[in-house]
Design a protein around this motif. Structure first.
Motif, mmCIF file in Angstrom:
data_model
loop_
_atom_site.group_PDB
_atom_site.id
_atom_site.type_symbol
_atom_site.label_atom_id
_atom_site.label_comp_id
_atom_site.label_asym_id
_atom_site.label_seq_id
_atom_site.Cartn_x
_atom_site.Cartn_y
_atom_site.Cartn_z
ATOM 1 N N PRO A 125 0.856 -1.348 0.089
ATOM 2 C CA PRO A 125 -0.069 -0.209 -0.131
ATOM 3 C C PRO A 125 0.804 1.268 -0.016
ATOM 4 C CG PRO A 125 -1.080 -1.475 1.786
ATOM 5 C CD PRO A 125 0.399 -2.106 1.051
ATOM 6 N N GLU A 126 0.107 2.270 -0.371
ATOM 7 C CA GLU A 126 0.889 3.488 -0.537
ATOM 8 C C GLU A 126 1.855 3.828 0.618
ATOM 9 O OE1 GLU A 126 0.141 8.196 -1.633
ATOM 10 O OE2 GLU A 126 -1.557 6.936 -1.712
ATOM 11 N N TYR A 127 1.262 3.957 1.871
ATOM 12 C CA TYR A 127 2.081 4.603 2.966
ATOM 13 C C TYR A 127 2.801 3.455 3.799
ATOM 14 C CZ TYR A 127 -1.000 8.539 1.921
ATOM 15 O OH TYR A 127 -1.610 9.602 1.455
ATOM 16 N N THR A 128 3.184 2.334 3.115
ATOM 17 C CA THR A 128 4.059 1.140 3.836
ATOM 18 C C THR A 128 5.312 1.703 3.878
ATOM 19 O OG1 THR A 128 2.830 -0.524 2.679
ATOM 20 C CG2 THR A 128 4.878 -1.066 3.720
ATOM 21 N N ARG A 129 5.750 1.643 5.366
ATOM 22 C CA ARG A 129 7.131 1.981 5.467
ATOM 23 C C ARG A 129 8.013 0.711 5.944
ATOM 24 N NH1 ARG A 129 11.762 2.635 6.145
ATOM 25 N NH2 ARG A 129 12.946 4.099 7.465
ATOM 26 N N TRP A 130 7.400 -0.192 6.233
ATOM 27 C CA TRP A 130 8.128 -1.364 6.696
ATOM 28 C C TRP A 130 7.172 -2.562 6.072
ATOM 29 C CZ3 TRP A 130 12.718 -0.100 8.493
ATOM 30 C CH2 TRP A 130 12.768 1.277 9.229
ATOM 31 N N THR A 131 7.880 -3.672 5.413
ATOM 32 C CA THR A 131 7.343 -4.797 4.839
ATOM 33 C C THR A 131 8.032 -5.945 5.749
ATOM 34 O OG1 THR A 131 6.872 -4.012 2.878
ATOM 35 C CG2 THR A 131 6.778 -6.166 3.140
ATOM 36 N N VAL A 132 7.220 -6.763 6.509
ATOM 37 C CA VAL A 132 7.463 -7.854 7.271
ATOM 38 C C VAL A 132 7.436 -9.406 6.381
ATOM 39 C CG1 VAL A 132 7.111 -9.305 9.299
ATOM 40 C CG2 VAL A 132 6.917 -6.869 9.406
ATOM 41 N N MET A 133 8.377 -9.805 6.026
ATOM 42 C CA MET A 133 8.233 -11.123 5.414
ATOM 43 C C MET A 133 8.276 -12.431 6.333
ATOM 44 S SD MET A 133 10.782 -10.696 2.207
ATOM 45 C CE MET A 133 12.106 -10.633 3.429
ATOM 46 N N ARG A 134 7.320 -13.199 6.226
ATOM 47 C CA ARG A 134 7.325 -14.688 7.302
ATOM 48 C C ARG A 134 7.119 -15.765 6.090
ATOM 49 N NH1 ARG A 134 5.763 -13.252 12.370
ATOM 50 N NH2 ARG A 134 4.541 -11.166 12.797
ATOM 51 N N ILE A 135 8.196 -16.500 6.255
ATOM 52 C CA ILE A 135 8.110 -17.789 5.257
ATOM 53 C C ILE A 135 7.972 -19.072 6.295
ATOM 54 C CG2 ILE A 135 9.335 -19.070 3.764
ATOM 55 C CD1 ILE A 135 10.719 -16.531 2.643
ATOM 56 N N PHE A 136 6.954 -19.730 5.970
ATOM 57 C CA PHE A 136 6.595 -20.981 6.990
ATOM 58 C C PHE A 136 5.694 -21.718 6.402
ATOM 59 C CE2 PHE A 136 3.867 -17.522 7.799
ATOM 60 C CZ PHE A 136 2.583 -18.357 7.914
ATOM 61 N N ASP A 137 5.574 -22.905 7.026
ATOM 62 C CA ASP A 137 4.930 -24.273 6.417
ATOM 63 C C ASP A 137 3.363 -23.751 7.118
ATOM 64 O OD1 ASP A 137 6.550 -25.360 4.815
ATOM 65 O OD2 ASP A 137 7.611 -26.555 6.479
ATOM 66 N N THR A 138 2.327 -24.318 6.355
ATOM 67 C CA THR A 138 0.951 -24.588 6.803
ATOM 68 C C THR A 138 0.404 -25.614 6.314
ATOM 69 O OG1 THR A 138 0.144 -23.195 4.619
ATOM 70 C CG2 THR A 138 0.882 -21.797 6.330
ATOM 71 N N PRO A 139 -0.616 -26.041 6.890
ATOM 72 C CA PRO A 139 -1.491 -27.113 6.509
ATOM 73 C C PRO A 139 -1.628 -27.203 4.902
ATOM 74 C CG PRO A 139 -2.441 -26.482 8.345
ATOM 75 C CD PRO A 139 -1.326 -25.353 7.894
ATOM 76 N N LYS A 140 -1.738 -26.229 4.149
ATOM 77 C CA LYS A 140 -1.843 -26.223 2.679
ATOM 78 C C LYS A 140 -0.497 -25.926 1.998
ATOM 79 C CE LYS A 140 -6.469 -23.725 3.252
ATOM 80 N NZ LYS A 140 -7.303 -22.807 2.782
ATOM 81 N N GLY A 141 0.622 -25.909 2.584
ATOM 82 C CA GLY A 141 1.726 -25.909 2.071
ATOM 83 C C GLY A 141 2.581 -24.686 2.527
ATOM 84 N N ARG A 142 3.790 -24.572 1.815
ATOM 85 C CA ARG A 142 4.670 -23.542 2.472
ATOM 86 C C ARG A 142 4.222 -22.295 1.747
ATOM 87 N NH1 ARG A 142 9.109 -23.777 5.094
ATOM 88 N NH2 ARG A 142 10.907 -22.410 4.689
ATOM 89 N N VAL A 143 4.106 -21.181 2.599
ATOM 90 C CA VAL A 143 3.808 -19.673 2.127
ATOM 91 C C VAL A 143 4.730 -18.630 2.619
ATOM 92 C CG1 VAL A 143 1.529 -20.304 1.960
ATOM 93 C CG2 VAL A 143 2.407 -19.329 4.045
ATOM 94 N N GLU A 144 4.450 -17.498 1.673
ATOM 95 C CA GLU A 144 5.520 -16.486 2.157
ATOM 96 C C GLU A 144 4.473 -15.302 2.260
ATOM 97 O OE1 GLU A 144 8.849 -13.631 0.553
ATOM 98 O OE2 GLU A 144 8.005 -15.137 -1.006
ATOM 99 N N ARG A 145 4.356 -14.922 3.561
ATOM 100 C CA ARG A 145 3.256 -13.925 3.872
ATOM 101 C C ARG A 145 3.829 -12.419 4.006
ATOM 102 N NH1 ARG A 145 0.778 -14.692 9.712
ATOM 103 N NH2 ARG A 145 -0.143 -16.321 8.625
ATOM 104 N N PHE A 146 3.447 -11.355 3.497
ATOM 105 C CA PHE A 146 3.975 -10.007 3.554
ATOM 106 C C PHE A 146 2.841 -9.276 4.469
ATOM 107 C CE2 PHE A 146 5.125 -11.963 -0.655
ATOM 108 C CZ PHE A 146 6.590 -11.501 -0.596
ATOM 109 N N GLU A 147 3.366 -8.447 5.618
ATOM 110 C CA GLU A 147 2.871 -7.729 6.235
ATOM 111 C C GLU A 147 3.227 -6.238 6.153
ATOM 112 O OE1 GLU A 147 3.085 -9.209 10.052
ATOM 113 O OE2 GLU A 147 2.132 -11.132 9.819
ATOM 114 N N TYR A 148 2.361 -5.381 5.790
ATOM 115 C CA TYR A 148 2.643 -4.105 5.392
ATOM 116 C C TYR A 148 2.489 -3.190 6.747
ATOM 117 C CZ TYR A 148 2.233 -6.371 1.008
ATOM 118 O OH TYR A 148 2.465 -7.077 -0.141
ATOM 119 N N LEU A 149 3.569 -2.494 7.034
ATOM 120 C CA LEU A 149 3.271 -1.382 8.306
ATOM 121 C C LEU A 149 3.615 -0.099 8.127
ATOM 122 C CD1 LEU A 149 5.454 -3.736 10.885
ATOM 123 C CD2 LEU A 149 2.927 -4.120 10.354
#
Length: 791
Positions: free
Chosen positions: A134-158
């Motif tokens: 999003p436009e006002y994102t200052r930090w992007t948190v990356m989380r890479i881990f396994d889930t029951p549906k498979g391995r994912v990469e989650r991006f959280e915008y702060l």
């Protein structure tokens, strides 16, 4: 090759050259030392820039490693990536990045391959688009881990206050344990640093620092961009034409002082890199660009094979020094200009006798050898030179006379050889020049019509015309004698009528044999004898007819040609091979045709494939390029018996007539190959135009009146008159004067010869002068000139 100049200019030029050499030597030394000073200054600038950049890199290295050594003791680093308690770790990562703006990302990799990291969205342009933030994102948190549906990469915008603006997930196959920084950190008990490389997440170049967590269950890593290095390099370059780059051993650029950055080294930096020389100023030039270049390794500061390259434009570097050099040059030019009057006046003492020598030399050049004289001067060298000129003119005069006599003798020898080659040409080559020279002399005296302005420019031009006349038939050396001398239609090297007669003899014998067989068979002797006499009588008549056809004449009627075809169809039997006893050249003519089985029944006269001799190596383009328009027959020769016996007029076939006419072509080609002096260059023209006419019907070039000079037209008349009046030809009687001139008068009417020259030929009496010396008394009859001219 130096341009010609007067002796005065030469002396002045030598003076200028001397002063110029001294000046250039001084300027060269000045330029050399200026270049050395410039190189030294460039080296000092390079070394200072290198030290500043090295200091910056060392500071970056220390800060990053200190941060890792401190951060490895953070609690909660071992927490699962997806654990909500990792918020404290994220805040610590953000705090650390704020301390080092060059940090692109700070992250922790776990032994199970998971990864938790924070990306500094201000560290490089284009990150918002890359991470779909999003436009006002200052930090992007990356989380890479396994889930029951498979391995994912989650991006959280702060945002700046670390408030969540949004998040998204995507499938991922990323495994931290496979990354080089992870593997390298676990193998070392200290913080490690990678060589510069392009980050996989975007195109920004940077370095990764990594340190194993004190528990040994993971690795803490920092990605640092080289964006700040670009700014630092730009500040140190000082000028837009100068360039400082940081690059690897693969010549890929990591950082550059230029606002528009290339991925690879330019040609100057590439040469310096590949030279293998470091910490040394090099000078390279490509096109109109020239630069000082230096390469220094950054092995201890940034990877094992990382280099700093710097280049400075030579023109800008040397500009202050060149200003002083140009000032010195202007001062020298001013001095030279001031000395011009003095040098000009002092040179006149030797220019006067030298000009006199030049005048004497001009006399030699114009071949006025008898006018060459010694000059008056008190300069010993010029006196000796004057004596040499006089002596040289005498030697040249004697040598030229000897050479002219030799050339004349050689040309006349060649003409006599051609005349002696065949009795059918007699003394033609020797007599034509006599007529041509006499008529040319009269043309020069003429004061009427177009001849009034005709004059040979010199004695040499007259000799040039005479040589052309002597050589007008030199091409006949290439014409086979049997073609020139061909008196019967079947003649080649020998008269083939004998071969034809032999066939008739065979048929005669066959009639005799058949008569004997018929009598033995019981037929009445009187009837057989009558039949034999009739057949042999017809055979005599047919052979007599063929023999008559073989002689040739003015015209062969269609009835005779038809009768010839009927006789030719008579058959005879050959019992012996026609391929035996032949030369290799003869056998080649039989290629493609099968040998007839014996005994072979053949027609009496035939046109066979082996009678046609191919024309080889003929270059039509070159032929046309010479301007030759004479039609070239397809075959070199056609020896066909019926083909030759059917010739309507004379004894020559088209191929043989071309071969004879070709002597003019060969004359031109032979003579044009010779390297003539300027006063002999028209010999090919004079020798090669004696068969041309004024209306373009002549050969070999079909020239018109406008293309035929007066000497060329004289050659036409001389050649024709000699040929008509010659009495030493075995095939004809020489015509009388009146007969020859009557024929030539008709040629005048038909515009085959020049009317004005023909009139001069008659009125001047040239024909009679020639006749009295070369014709037999019985040929010299009365000529009615008025009647000829009046007609």
């Amino acid at each position: 090759m130096f341009a010609p100049m007067t002796i005065r200019v030469n002396i002045f030029t030598n003076f200028l050259i001397l002063i110029g050499l001294i000046t250039l030597s001084l300027l060269g030394l000045q330029y050399y030392f200026s270049h050395e000073l410039a190189s030294s200054a460039a080296y000092q600038n390079f070394m200072q820039d290198s030290q500043k950049i090295t200091s910056h890199l060392r500071s970056l290295d220390e800060n990053a490693k200190n941060m890792l050594n401190f951060s490895q003791y953070y609690q909660d680093l071992e927490l699962a990536v997806e654990d909500s308690k990792t918020e404290k770790t994220i805040r610590r990562f953000v705090s650390n990045i704020d301390q080092m703006p060059n940090i692109y990302a700070l992250y922790a990799g776990h032994s199970n391959g998971d990864l938790l990291g924070v990306v500094n969205m201000k560290s490089a342009s284009g990150l918002h688009a890359h991470y779909h933030a999003p436009e006002y994102t200052r930090w992007t948190v990356m989380r890479i881990f396994d889930t029951p549906k498979g391995r994912v990469e989650r991006f959280e915008y702060l945002n700046d206050q670390l408030m969540l603006l949004g998040q998204r997930e995507t499938p991922s196959d990323f495994n931290a344990t496979n990354r080089p920084w992870f593997v390298g950190a676990l193998r070392s008990d200290k913080a490690i640093r990678t060589d510069p490389y392009t980050f996989a997440s975007h195109d920004e170049k940077g370095i990764t620092f990594a340190k194993s967590i004190n528990t040994g269950e993971g690795v803490l890593a920092i990605d640092v961009t080289l964006e700040r290095l670009n700014t630092l390099l730009h500040e140190q370059s000082g000028d837009s034409s100068n360039e400082i780059v940081m690059f690897g051993s693969d010549e890929m650029i990591f950082a550059s002082s230029q606002s528009v950055r290339a991925d690879r080294l330019d040609m100057f930096m590439t040469k310096a890199s590949r030279s293998g020389m470091v910490d040394k100023i090099m000078r390279f030039k490509e096109g109109d660009k020239e630069k000082f270049v230096m390469v220094t390794p950054l092995s201890n500061e940034l990877g094992k094979e990382t280099y700093l390259g710097m280049s400075i434009d030579v023109d800008r570097m040397l500009a202050p020094y060149l200003e002083k050099i140009f000032l010195s040059l202007w001062i020298t030019l001013g001095f030279l200009i001031a000395t011009i009057p003095f040098v000009y006046l002092t040179s006149s003492r030797i220019t006067k006798p030298i000009k006199a020598l030049m005048e004497e030399n001009e006399k030699i050049k114009e071949r006025r050898f008898d006018e060459v004289r010694r000059i008056n001067t008190n300069i010993i060298e010029l006196i000796d030179l004057s004596d040499s000129l006089v002596s040289m003119s005498q030697s040249i005069q004697e040598y030229q006379k000897a050479q002219a006599e030799l050339m004349d003798s050689f040309i006349k020898l060649l003409a006599d050889t051609i005349d002696a080659k065949s009795p059918y040409t007699g003394g033609h080559c020797r007599r034509v020049p006599q007529i041509a020279v006499m008529l040319a002399q009269e043309a020069e005296k003429s004061q009427t019509g177009s001849l009034k302005s005709f004059k040979f420019e010199s004695e040499e031009s007259r000799r040039e015309f005479e040589m052309g006349a002597w050589l007008h038939d030199c091409g006949k050396v290439t014409t086979p004698e049997y073609v020139v001398d061909k008196a019967t239609k079947l003649e080649t090297i020998y008269n083939r009528i004998h071969e034809v007669r032999t066939r008739f003899e065979v048929i005669w014998r066959d009639i005799e044999i058949e008569a004997c067989e018929r009598r033995l068979g019981g037929e009445e002797m009187g009837a057989v004898t009558l039949w034999k006499n009739e057949e042999q009588g017809r055979l005599r008549e047919e052979f007599a007819f063929i023999a008559e056809c073989n002689i040739g004449g003015e015209y062969m009627s269609s009835q005779k040609q038809e009768h010839l075809k009927q006789i030719a169809g008579r058959r005879w039997v050959r019992h012996l091979s026609d391929r035996l006893g032949l030369s290799d050249a003869e056998l080649l003519r039989y290629e493609g045709s099968e040998e007839m089985p014996l005994p072979a029944s053949e027609v009496l006269l035939d046109n066979r494939p082996e009678h046609k001799i191919k024309r080889v190596d003929f270059d039509q383009e070159a032929y046309a390029g010479h301007g030759f328009k004479l039609k070239v027959p397809e075959y070199l020769y056609d020896l066909g018996e019926m083909y030759n016996l059917s010739i309507e007029k004379g004894t020559l076939s088209d191929e043989e007539r071309f071969k004879i006419q070709e002597h003019v072509i060969m004359t031109i080609k032979m003579l044009e190959l010779l390297p003539y002096p300027d006063n002999m260059k028209r010999i090919p023209e004079y020798a090669g135009t004696h068969h041309e006419t004024l209306i373009g019907t002549g050969y070999p070039r079909g020239l018109s009146a406008a293309e035929l000079s007066i000497p060329a037209r004289i050659m036409v008349i001389a050649d024709i008159f000699e040929a008509l009046s010659a009495s030493d030809r075995p095939y004809k009687k020489g015509k009388t004067l009146s007969e020859a001139l009557k024929i030539m008068n008709q040629m005048r009417k038909d515009q085959h010869i020049d009317a004005e020259l023909f009139e001069l030929f008659l009125r001047s009496g040239v024909y009679m002068k020639y006749a009295l010396e070369y014709l037999r008394p019985e040929q010299i009859d009365e000529v009615d000139i008025k009647a000829l001219l009046g007609s």
